[in-house]
Design an enzyme around this catalytic site. Structure first.
Site, mmCIF file in Angstrom:
data_model
loop_
_atom_site.group_PDB
_atom_site.id
_atom_site.type_symbol
_atom_site.label_atom_id
_atom_site.label_comp_id
_atom_site.label_asym_id
_atom_site.label_seq_id
_atom_site.Cartn_x
_atom_site.Cartn_y
_atom_site.Cartn_z
ATOM 1 C CE1 TYR A 8 33.395 55.676 38.375
ATOM 2 C CE2 TYR A 8 35.347 56.273 37.127
ATOM 3 C CZ TYR A 8 34.292 55.409 37.370
ATOM 4 O OH TYR A 8 34.142 54.281 36.597
ATOM 5 N N PRO A 23 40.432 45.134 36.899
ATOM 6 C CG PRO A 23 42.170 46.300 35.827
ATOM 7 C CD PRO A 23 40.801 46.491 36.415
ATOM 8 C CG LEU A 24 44.956 45.657 39.536
ATOM 9 C CD1 LEU A 24 45.523 46.859 40.290
ATOM 10 C CD2 LEU A 24 46.085 44.746 39.062
ATOM 11 C CB ALA A 25 40.520 40.544 41.374
ATOM 12 N N GLY A 53 42.429 43.681 44.469
ATOM 13 C CA GLY A 53 43.500 43.244 45.360
ATOM 14 C C GLY A 53 43.296 41.860 45.953
HETATM 15 N N1 LIG Z 1 32.285 50.898 34.138
HETATM 16 C C1 LIG Z 1 32.055 50.568 35.382
HETATM 17 O O1 LIG Z 1 30.928 50.216 35.765
HETATM 18 C C2 LIG Z 1 33.191 50.615 36.358
HETATM 19 C C3 LIG Z 1 33.033 50.141 37.669
HETATM 20 C C4 LIG Z 1 34.124 50.202 38.540
HETATM 21 C C5 LIG Z 1 35.343 50.721 38.107
HETATM 22 N N2 LIG Z 1 35.471 51.196 36.813
HETATM 23 C C6 LIG Z 1 36.758 51.737 36.306
HETATM 24 O O2 LIG Z 1 37.759 50.736 36.415
HETATM 25 C C7 LIG Z 1 38.855 51.209 37.213
HETATM 26 C C8 LIG Z 1 39.413 50.067 38.030
HETATM 27 O O3 LIG Z 1 38.408 49.456 38.791
HETATM 28 P P1 LIG Z 1 38.552 49.089 40.335
HETATM 29 O O4 LIG Z 1 39.272 50.168 41.047
HETATM 30 O O5 LIG Z 1 37.221 48.667 40.801
HETATM 31 O O6 LIG Z 1 39.408 47.777 40.311
HETATM 32 P P2 LIG Z 1 40.924 47.279 40.431
HETATM 33 O O7 LIG Z 1 41.827 48.046 39.556
HETATM 34 O O8 LIG Z 1 40.801 45.818 40.255
HETATM 35 O O9 LIG Z 1 41.286 47.506 41.965
HETATM 36 C C9 LIG Z 1 41.731 48.699 42.507
HETATM 37 C C10 LIG Z 1 41.256 48.786 43.931
HETATM 38 O O10 LIG Z 1 41.751 47.653 44.676
HETATM 39 C C11 LIG Z 1 42.581 48.104 45.746
HETATM 40 N N3 LIG Z 1 43.737 47.203 45.826
HETATM 41 C C12 LIG Z 1 44.455 46.688 44.811
HETATM 42 N N4 LIG Z 1 45.438 45.895 45.268
HETATM 43 C C13 LIG Z 1 45.358 45.936 46.613
HETATM 44 C C14 LIG Z 1 46.103 45.308 47.680
HETATM 45 N N5 LIG Z 1 47.116 44.485 47.426
HETATM 46 N N6 LIG Z 1 45.724 45.570 48.946
HETATM 47 C C15 LIG Z 1 44.691 46.402 49.213
HETATM 48 N N7 LIG Z 1 43.939 47.028 48.245
HETATM 49 C C16 LIG Z 1 44.271 46.782 46.971
HETATM 50 C C17 LIG Z 1 43.019 49.500 45.374
HETATM 51 O O11 LIG Z 1 43.345 50.230 46.527
HETATM 52 P P3 LIG Z 1 44.639 51.195 46.494
HETATM 53 O O12 LIG Z 1 44.224 52.399 45.731
HETATM 54 O O13 LIG Z 1 44.903 51.463 47.925
HETATM 55 O O14 LIG Z 1 45.741 50.438 45.828
HETATM 56 C C18 LIG Z 1 41.783 50.020 44.651
HETATM 57 O O15 LIG Z 1 40.803 50.448 45.560
HETATM 58 C C19 LIG Z 1 38.255 52.360 38.036
HETATM 59 O O16 LIG Z 1 39.227 53.294 38.442
HETATM 60 C C20 LIG Z 1 37.278 52.949 37.056
HETATM 61 O O17 LIG Z 1 37.970 53.809 36.161
HETATM 62 C C21 LIG Z 1 34.411 51.141 35.962
#
Ligand SMILES: NC(=O)c1ccc[n+]([C@@H]2O[C@H](COP(=O)([O-])OP(=O)(O)OC[C@H]3O[C@@H](n4cnc5c(N)ncnc54)[C@H](OP(=O)(O)O)[C@@H]3O)[C@@H](O)[C@H]2O)c1
Length: 319
Positions: free
Chosen positions: A61, A227-229, A231
């Site tokens: 990361y 989980p937040l798709a 955004g």
């Molecule tokens: N095992 C795997 O293969 C794998 C892959 C990916 C991720 N992960 C883990 O899962 C966690 C969450 O995954 P994720 O970050 O992909 O997904 P998420 O929690 O669905 O989405 C977070 C991302 O979306 C952005 N976002 C959310 N709401 C928004 C809005 N209203 N407007 C603009 N941007 C928005 C956030 O930016 P901001 O920070 O600016 O809010 C951030 O970059 C990661 O931190 C990691 O620990 C695991």
């Protein structure tokens, strides 16, 4: 925040965890700055204040910078190490060539690097990040035995693995697999769709080979990444968003208004409503959005509301 056991482990984890992927600022080689460290601490403290005790990392990361930024936490609060759980992952190697590596050497070296950057003696959970087609389960078992014996890793799990891949590993490992972390959100529901469209004519193709059922049968906690798709359902503007995603976002916003909570809380509550006790790991770095996601603790969805959202997210009627 409500807690439960992670799989068959003795870890009492909060039912929402925090994803630390982006707290390191960028994925390039530029060094961490004070402002990135300080923003990372804002995010982590917001998650802690919301009651979260489980933090998800990976060796890759932000090129290791997310680990380093997280370690700032110990400066003022070294006692917190005993009060929270750290999970990390190994097995992805950036190229060229981009590849997966479950060799003994890579697993051991990856954990050593994570411990050094996180400034800790142990991690609570280590996951194999993405399935390695060249996996030799005996080698993984040897590495896990070594890490378990030395106390560097307490529990083990996988990420993005099929049921058959977990079955193969379980036949060789001396430790249980306590979690499988997979992408799961209102517009990424393949794990559920498989059971819905089974035997349907013209059904969309979904092949998860019973991951959900396998995990439930073997007490392997599913964790939801994304989980937040990202955004897409809560206000992030994309130049060409799919029609059904726009419609689902509207439905999420309406329900949030009806219940007097944030749209983020609706997305997380939809995951929490599933009886498999899936642990969502929201990864927003924005403190307001972290608090918004954790409002899900206060939301309960009826069966009807859950299906209403499920149908909106799928963008097509159920059979
Ligand atoms: N095992 C795997 O293969 C794998 C892959 C990916 C991720 N992960 C883990 O899962 C966690 C969450 O995954 P994720 O970050 O992909 O997904 P998420 O929690 O669905 O989405 C977070 C991302 O979306 C952005 N976002 C959310 N709401 C928004 C809005 N209203 N407007 C603009 N941007 C928005 C956030 O930016 P901001 O920070 O600016 O809010 C951030 O970059 C990661 O931190 C990691 O620990 C695991």
């Amino acid at each position: 925040m409500q807690t439960y056991r992670l799989g068959t482990s003795d870890l009492n984890v909060t039912r929402i965890g925090y994803g630390c992927m982006m707290i390191g600022g960028s994925w390039d080689d530029t060094p961490l700055t004070d402002s990135i460290r300080s923003a990372a601490m804002d995010s982590v403290h917001t998650a802690l204040d919301a009651g979260i005790n489980f933090f998800d990392h990976a060796d890759i990361y932000c090129n290791g910078k997310s680990d380093e930024a997280f370690a700032e936490l110990w400066k003022d609060s070294p006692h917190l190490r005993q009060q929270i759980y750290l999970q990390t992952k190994c097995g992805i190697r950036f190229g060229p060539p981009h590849r997966f590596d479950f060799s003994y050497e890579h697993i051991i070296n990856s954990v050593e690097g994570s411990l050094r950057r996180l400034q800790t003696d142990y991690v609570d959970v280590l996951l194999l990040h993405r399935p390695d087609p060249l996996v030799e389960p005996e080698e993984v078992a040897r590495a896990f035995d070594e890490l378990s014996r030395s106390g560097k890793v307490r529990w083990f799990g996988v990420s993005n693995h099929t049921a058959a891949q977990m079955e193969l590993l379980r036949a060789f490992l001396n430790q249980p697999i306590v979690t499988n972390q997979v992408e799961f959100n209102l517009i990424h529901t393949h794990m559920l769709d498989e059971g819905i469209v089974f035997n349907q004519y013209n059904a969309r193709l979904t092949r998860n080979e019973g991951v959900m059922e396998y995990c439930r049968l073997h007490n392997i906690t599913l964790q939801a990444w994304g989980p937040l798709a990202s955004g897409r359902l809560t206000g992030r503007k994309r130049p060409k968003e799919e029609k059904h995603v726009q419609a689902a976002a509207t439905r999420v916003a309406q329900m949030a208004k009806e219940k007097g909570v944030s749209p983020e809380a609706i997305l997380i509550a939809w995951i929490l409503r599933h009886p498999a006790q899936i642990q969502p790991l929201p990864g927003t770095t924005n403190p307001e959005r972290i608090r918004a996601a954790c409002e899900a603790e206060q939301v309960s969805l009826t069966r009807e509301e859950w299906y209403d959202l499920f149908t909106a997210g799928r963008g097509e009627k159920l059979p």
